[in-house]
Scaffold this motif. Structure first.
Motif, PDB file in Angstrom:
ATOM      1  N   VAL A 185       1.111  46.961   1.950  1.00 48.05           N
ATOM      2  CA  VAL A 185       1.545  45.561   1.927  1.00 48.05           C
ATOM      3  C   VAL A 185       1.738  45.030   3.341  1.00 48.05           C
ATOM      4  O   VAL A 185       1.423  43.868   3.632  1.00 48.05           O
ATOM      5  CB  VAL A 185       2.823  45.417   1.072  1.00 48.05           C
ATOM      6  CG1 VAL A 185       3.310  43.966   1.067  1.00 48.05           C
ATOM      7  CG2 VAL A 185       2.551  45.883  -0.360  1.00 48.05           C
ATOM      8  N   ARG A 186       2.234  45.856   4.247  1.00 45.65           N
ATOM      9  CA  ARG A 186       2.376  45.409   5.640  1.00 45.65           C
ATOM     10  C   ARG A 186       1.015  45.099   6.249  1.00 45.65           C
ATOM     11  O   ARG A 186       0.881  44.162   7.056  1.00 45.65           O
ATOM     12  CB  ARG A 186       3.093  46.484   6.461  1.00 45.65           C
ATOM     13  CG  ARG A 186       4.594  46.546   6.198  1.00 45.65           C
ATOM     14  CD  ARG A 186       5.210  47.740   6.872  1.00 45.65           C
ATOM     15  NE  ARG A 186       6.642  47.829   6.599  1.00 45.65           N
ATOM     16  CZ  ARG A 186       7.381  48.919   6.847  1.00 45.65           C
ATOM     17  NH1 ARG A 186       6.818  49.988   7.375  1.00 45.65           N
ATOM     18  NH2 ARG A 186       8.674  48.921   6.560  1.00 45.65           N
ATOM     19  N   LEU A 189       0.171  41.691   5.083  1.00 45.12           N
ATOM     20  CA  LEU A 189       0.976  40.700   5.809  1.00 45.12           C
ATOM     21  C   LEU A 189       0.456  40.506   7.227  1.00 45.12           C
ATOM     22  O   LEU A 189       0.378  39.382   7.730  1.00 45.12           O
ATOM     23  CB  LEU A 189       2.441  41.142   5.836  1.00 45.12           C
ATOM     24  CG  LEU A 189       3.194  41.085   4.497  1.00 45.12           C
ATOM     25  CD1 LEU A 189       4.532  41.809   4.616  1.00 45.12           C
ATOM     26  CD2 LEU A 189       3.417  39.633   4.065  1.00 45.12           C
ATOM     27  N   ARG A 194       0.054  35.813   2.417  1.00 45.62           N
ATOM     28  CA  ARG A 194       1.432  35.446   2.110  1.00 45.62           C
ATOM     29  C   ARG A 194       1.755  35.447   0.616  1.00 45.62           C
ATOM     30  O   ARG A 194       2.908  35.567   0.236  1.00 45.62           O
ATOM     31  CB  ARG A 194       1.738  34.060   2.700  1.00 45.62           C
ATOM     32  CG  ARG A 194       1.752  34.062   4.226  1.00 45.62           C
ATOM     33  CD  ARG A 194       2.880  34.940   4.746  1.00 45.62           C
ATOM     34  NE  ARG A 194       2.891  35.053   6.211  1.00 45.62           N
ATOM     35  CZ  ARG A 194       2.360  36.054   6.875  1.00 45.62           C
ATOM     36  NH1 ARG A 194       1.762  37.040   6.222  1.00 45.62           N
ATOM     37  NH2 ARG A 194       2.409  36.110   8.192  1.00 45.62           N
ATOM     38  N   ARG A 195       0.767  35.305  -0.251  1.00 45.30           N
ATOM     39  CA  ARG A 195       0.990  35.362  -1.695  1.00 45.30           C
ATOM     40  C   ARG A 195       0.364  36.656  -2.199  1.00 45.30           C
ATOM     41  O   ARG A 195      -0.761  36.698  -2.710  1.00 45.30           O
ATOM     42  CB  ARG A 195       0.381  34.147  -2.389  1.00 45.30           C
ATOM     43  CG  ARG A 195       1.098  32.848  -2.097  1.00 45.30           C
ATOM     44  CD  ARG A 195       2.409  32.763  -2.885  1.00 45.30           C
ATOM     45  NE  ARG A 195       2.169  32.438  -4.299  1.00 45.30           N
ATOM     46  CZ  ARG A 195       3.092  32.529  -5.243  1.00 45.30           C
ATOM     47  NH1 ARG A 195       4.314  32.955  -4.938  1.00 45.30           N
ATOM     48  NH2 ARG A 195       2.810  32.195  -6.488  1.00 45.30           N
ATOM     49  N   TYR A 215       6.406  48.069  -2.214  1.00 44.82           N
ATOM     50  CA  TYR A 215       5.936  46.681  -2.185  1.00 44.82           C
ATOM     51  C   TYR A 215       7.099  45.745  -1.898  1.00 44.82           C
ATOM     52  O   TYR A 215       7.021  44.858  -1.036  1.00 44.82           O
ATOM     53  CB  TYR A 215       5.291  46.375  -3.538  1.00 44.82           C
ATOM     54  CG  TYR A 215       5.048  44.920  -3.861  1.00 44.82           C
ATOM     55  CD1 TYR A 215       3.932  44.248  -3.372  1.00 44.82           C
ATOM     56  CD2 TYR A 215       5.921  44.227  -4.720  1.00 44.82           C
ATOM     57  CE1 TYR A 215       3.689  42.914  -3.715  1.00 44.82           C
ATOM     58  CE2 TYR A 215       5.684  42.910  -5.066  1.00 44.82           C
ATOM     59  CZ  TYR A 215       4.572  42.252  -4.555  1.00 44.82           C
ATOM     60  OH  TYR A 215       4.341  40.933  -4.907  1.00 44.82           O
ATOM     61  N   ARG A 216       8.227  45.948  -2.596  1.00 43.91           N
ATOM     62  CA  ARG A 216       9.414  45.118  -2.363  1.00 43.91           C
ATOM     63  C   ARG A 216       9.934  45.289  -0.940  1.00 43.91           C
ATOM     64  O   ARG A 216      10.323  44.314  -0.283  1.00 43.91           O
ATOM     65  CB  ARG A 216      10.510  45.492  -3.361  1.00 43.91           C
ATOM     66  CG  ARG A 216      10.213  45.134  -4.812  1.00 43.91           C
ATOM     67  CD  ARG A 216      11.428  45.435  -5.653  1.00 43.91           C
ATOM     68  NE  ARG A 216      11.268  45.041  -7.033  1.00 43.91           N
ATOM     69  CZ  ARG A 216      11.298  45.872  -8.064  1.00 43.91           C
ATOM     70  NH1 ARG A 216      11.480  47.174  -7.858  1.00 43.91           N
ATOM     71  NH2 ARG A 216      11.156  45.429  -9.303  1.00 43.91           N
ATOM     72  N   LEU A 219       7.842  43.319   1.543  1.00 48.33           N
ATOM     73  CA  LEU A 219       8.042  41.872   1.425  1.00 48.33           C
ATOM     74  C   LEU A 219       9.438  41.463   1.882  1.00 48.33           C
ATOM     75  O   LEU A 219       9.681  40.284   2.169  1.00 48.33           O
ATOM     76  CB  LEU A 219       7.824  41.419  -0.021  1.00 48.33           C
ATOM     77  CG  LEU A 219       6.395  41.505  -0.567  1.00 48.33           C
ATOM     78  CD1 LEU A 219       6.352  40.963  -1.989  1.00 48.33           C
ATOM     79  CD2 LEU A 219       5.406  40.745   0.314  1.00 48.33           C
ATOM     80  N   PRO A 224      10.839  39.991  -5.968  1.00 46.50           N
ATOM     81  CA  PRO A 224       9.646  39.171  -5.691  1.00 46.50           C
ATOM     82  C   PRO A 224       9.364  38.233  -6.865  1.00 46.50           C
ATOM     83  O   PRO A 224       9.919  38.375  -7.957  1.00 46.50           O
ATOM     84  CB  PRO A 224       8.529  40.213  -5.547  1.00 46.50           C
ATOM     85  CG  PRO A 224       9.217  41.532  -5.407  1.00 46.50           C
ATOM     86  CD  PRO A 224      10.527  41.397  -6.098  1.00 46.50           C
TER      87      PRO A 224
END
Length: 388
Positions: A185-186, A189, A194-195, A215-216, A219, A224
């Motif tokens: 996920v990083r 990003l 962003r979505r 994942y959380r 973010l 989320p």
């Protein structure tokens, strides 16, 4: 003197006569007992080779109280196991390690709930020396069955069933799923997405829970947008369906982290059918780095876990549990060849960033006592390709 193909089966007495030793000496050599001089052992082995003698497994079990077999129990239907390359890779690692130790593999599946009773009876009847179990679910009765049978067992995946946290703690091998998900996920990003949606596995399995937690973490929010979360069941069809649900619920999403490569392949099919370009419109990251990830169109950015080596580590831990005298530092030490493996001594999965590809030995691998063995966590590593 060699036995004829259709002749009488060579006996222990025949081996003893040819080697010039007693029947008891032959029995000790054949069954791995101590107290026989090396020169005598070699004479006996030469006689065994010349005669083509094969030990009687039933008699050997009576002497050694060992069957020379290990049960590999996968808590999934046969169709799921043979359609997912993850299981094939893990079984290959297990099989190679057991074969090197002259130990037979007995494969068992859970097709229906009634299979639990059959498997439980078999495991408790003394047919195998130990068990390797993986793909367990939260309410799975298999660990309790193994515990009641007093069967040495090593698990694939962090334990998540009721009572798993009580002493003695279960032995298991897993990858750092939470950190692997954070890396995925990083990366998205960092690419300006962003979505970011996530396709999870079944949340009654710890690997799926850990990847959702990663994942959380990445973010930076414990809650989320629920429209960006869908369960794909760790299957290609599930990933295809989950991707459709996500696009319907959040058509403005610009990335998806699929928690397995199979689900990512399904997601790619849906995105293509919906006219979404990858990675231009939607970036995709998977998890596992099995062969199909590199064959995907476009090639799949994914998180690598060395599945085959995890199978080997499971088998090594069990063999060491069965025979604490073995020192795994001789030959292939536990953890050799993995992207990074470490005995965590019961520590949790949330171990921080571990991008390093260095390799550490599994804790307890060279210990003098099986009680010193510890769970093993292998490191996850992001592999960047064209899909993200």
């Amino acid at each position: 003197m060699v036995s004829e193909p259709n002749g009488a089966r060579p006996t222990l007495e025949a081996v003893a006569a040819l080697a010039g030793v007693s029947r008891a000496t032959v029995s000790r050599v054949v069954n791995g007992g101590a107290g026989v001089r090396a020169v005598v052992q070699e004479r006996v082995r030469q006689a065994v080779r010349e005669l083509g003698y094969v030990p009687n497994s039933a008699a050997r079990t009576l002497v050694t109280r060992r069957t020379g077999a290990v049960a590999v129990v996968i808590a999934e239907p046969e169709t799921r196991v043979f359609s997912d390359p993850f299981f094939g890779r893990q079984l290959r690692g297990i099989s190679r390690e057991l074969a090197a130790a002259d130990t037979q593999l007995l494969l068992m599946f859970v097709e229906h709930h009634a299979d639990y009773d059959r498997i439980g009876r078999y495991l408790s009847a003394g047919h195998v020396d130990g068990a390797l179990m993986f793909s367990l679910h939260r309410d799975d009765p298999l660990p309790t069955m193994a515990e009641r049978a007093g069967l040495p067992t090593v698990y694939g995946g962090r334990p998540g069933w009721a009572g798993a946290d009580r002493a003695p703690r279960p032995l298991y091998v897993d990858t750092d799923n939470r950190d692997g998900a954070r890396q995925a996920v990083r990366h998205l990003l960092d690419r300006g997405r962003r979505r970011i949606a996530v396709i999870t596995g079944p949340l009654d399995q710890t690997s799926a829970v850990d990847r959702l937690d990663g994942y959380r973490d990445a973010l930076g929010t414990p809650e989320p947008d629920p429209r960006l979360i869908a369960d794909g069941g760790f299957t290609a069809h599930g990933g295809e369906r989950a991707m459709a649900e996500l696009l319907d619920a959040a058509p403005d999403l610009d990335a998806v982290f699929a928690c397995s490569d199979l689900m990512a392949s399904g997601a790619l099919r849906t995105l293509r059918a919906r006219g979404r370009r990858v990675p231009h419109d939607v970036a995709v990251v998977g998890y596992d780095d099995l062969e199909p990830a590199a064959w995907a169109d476009p090639p799949l950015t994914t998180v690598r876990q060395d599945v085959e080596e995890m199978g080997r580590l499971m088998a090594r831990l069990l063999l060491r549990l069965l025979d604490p005298r073995k020192d795994l530092r001789k030959g292939e030490g536990a953890g050799a060849g993995a992207d990074g493996a470490e005995g965590m001594g019961g520590a949790g999965m949330d171990s921080g960033d571990t991008d390093s590809g260095d390799t550490d030995s599994a804790a307890g691998a060279g210990a003098a006592d099986a009680a010193e063995l510890a769970p093993v966590i292998t490191r996850a590593r992001l592999v960047v390709r064209e899909s993200a």
